[in-house]
Write an enzyme that holds these catalytic residues in place. Structure first.
Site, PDB file in Angstrom:
ATOM      1  N   TYR A 158      37.170  24.230  37.748  1.00 57.11           N
ATOM      2  CA  TYR A 158      37.404  25.388  38.621  1.00 57.11           C
ATOM      3  C   TYR A 158      38.840  25.831  38.430  1.00 57.11           C
ATOM      4  CZ  TYR A 158      38.356  28.184  42.735  1.00 57.11           C
ATOM      5  OH  TYR A 158      38.741  29.214  43.562  1.00 57.11           O
ATOM      6  N   GLU A 173      39.021  34.203  40.192  1.00 55.33           N
ATOM      7  CA  GLU A 173      38.395  32.893  40.162  1.00 55.33           C
ATOM      8  C   GLU A 173      37.494  32.742  38.940  1.00 55.33           C
ATOM      9  OE1 GLU A 173      36.917  31.062  44.181  1.00 55.33           O
ATOM     10  OE2 GLU A 173      35.236  31.983  43.178  1.00 55.33           O
TER      11      GLU A 173
END
Ligand code: GDP
Ligand code: MN
Length: 386
Positions: free
Chosen positions: A109, A197
């Site tokens: 991530y 993101e």
């Protein structure tokens, strides 16, 4: 403002962030050609909607044959996708991204946002990619690396190397990781981004780092100077009422309660909603009519609130700081004359010329309940909308 994954990936590529090859399609007929052009023997059909959690909602389908791709396209196009991040209605699927399937070794991530507490652009990174990052943050917070960028400096390759080390990335992956992170930072700082993101950022079996997914949210207050971004807006993904509200400079968000709220100032609007909840009611919307409220805007706001099917009453809470309460009162009356009054209404006015404003409302021909005290106003509207 939100954009689609395919648009985020277009921006990624402009900033040197590697992504799998993909082709956007609008109908199933285009899918065969897309598969042939991409080549290989694994494709991923991805629903383009403004929400995450598409995998869990059945909006990301891995296919081993072109026929399977066609079936997946037929299944998704023209339907609504419901994911853990949408409401029960879901969002319409009008476009699909056909992507070359990847063999994933590891899912990471990587995201950037502004941390209000430290007042820094903050990088969040984790080895627990591909999952719900909020869940990782609450259950295993030590698995999330946080790095605040020095606001007087810039992100440099030493910072990237530090984060890479924390993620266990080294060798020939380091340069790819650094390019990805520097690219994200560049997008964040030049495009007025509020959140960017990649989840998951993958390491493939061929030692490539690729952005498998992409999410970028832009700061609405700065969008006027990002014309190329504004042209990416897809209103099919937005709530109709919220589009209408934004055309009238109203900050409006639909909720599922029964008490319509019309307040000036976002903070006061939040406090008003809290108070309604506290006294056993539930707000039907968040609405900030802004500082320089006009009668026209008040009327539009009334219209919006009254068209919510579940609204049983309206609470108006205005603090006259710059605006005068007597002008607001006149605006409310004009608005009611224009759009009619079908619901019980409680108005609380406080601040400049409040007594005069309340007097105007009390002397009007409409049955408007006035209150100077906010708690009493909240109690009253909860009672009236039962
Ligand atoms: P999201 O569910 O909306 O976040 O959509 P993603 O783009 O993140 O896809 C969801 C999941 O599908 C990913 O976390 C992967 O596990 C899986 N996935 C997507 N593309 C591929 C691929 O090319 N190969 C493999 N093996 N899995 C994929
Ligand atoms: Mn994802």
């Amino acid at each position: 403002m939100h954009i689609h994954e395919y648009q985020a990936k277009e921006i990624f590529r402009q900033f040197n962030i590697q992504t799998p090859e993909s082709i956007l399609i609008n109908n199933t007929l285009e899918s065969v050609h897309a598969c042939e052009k991409l080549g290989g023997n694994l494709w991923v059909v991805k629903a383009q909607v403004h929400a995450g959690g598409r995998g869990k909602g059945g909006g990301v389908i891995l296919c081993k044959t072109k026929e399977a791709v066609e079936l997946a396209c037929d299944k998704l196009l023209g339907t609504n996708l419901v994911t853990p991040q949408t409401d029960s209605k879901g969002l319409p699927i009008e476009k699909l991204l056909i992507e070359s399937g990847q063999n994933i070794e590891q899912e990471l991530y990587l995201g950037l946002l502004v941390d209000r507490q430290t007042q820094k652009i903050t990088i969040l990174a984790s080895t627990e990619g591909g999952m719900d990052i909020e869940k990782v943050a609450s259950e295993t917070p030590d698995k999330i690396i946080k790095f605040g960028v020095d606001p007087l400096g810039d992100l440099d390759s030493n910072d990237c190397a530090y984060i890479a080390r924390e993620l266990g990335i080294s060798g020939n992956l380091l340069e790819q990781f650094t390019n990805t992170l520097l690219g994200l930072y560049e997008i964040f700082t030049t495009k007025d981004v509020s959140l960017i993101e990649i989840n998951p950022l993958i390491i493939t079996d061929e030692e490539k780092i690729l952005a498998l997914d992409g999410k970028i949210d832009f700061d609405d207050n700065a969008i006027y100077r990002q014309e190329d971004i504004l042209s990416m807006r897809d209103t099919s993904q937005e709530e109709e009422k919220e589009i209408l509200a934004s055309e009238h400079q109203l900050n409006y968000i639909s909720l599922d309660g029964t008490i319509g709220c019309m307040v000036n100032g976002a903070g006061l609007a939040m406090a008003t909603m809290d108070l309604i909840e506290h006294h056993g009611g539930s707000p039907a919307n968040f609405l900030d009519v802004g500082g320089g409220t006009t009668a026209d805007r008040v009327a539009k706001a009334f219209e919006l609130i009254q068209t919510e099917p579940n609204v049983r009453g309206v609470l108006v809470n205005i603090f006259g700081g710059i605006v005068r309460c007597d002008l607001i009162a006149e605006g409310i009356i004009q608005a009611i004359e224009r759009v009619g009054l079908v619901l019980p209404i409680v108005v609380r006015l406080e601040g400049t010329n409040a007594p005069k404003g309340l007097e105007i409302l009390n002397e009007s021909n409409f049955s408007i309940h006035t209150e100077a005290d906010l708690t009493k106003a909240a109690l009253k509207i909860v009672e009236l909308s039962k």
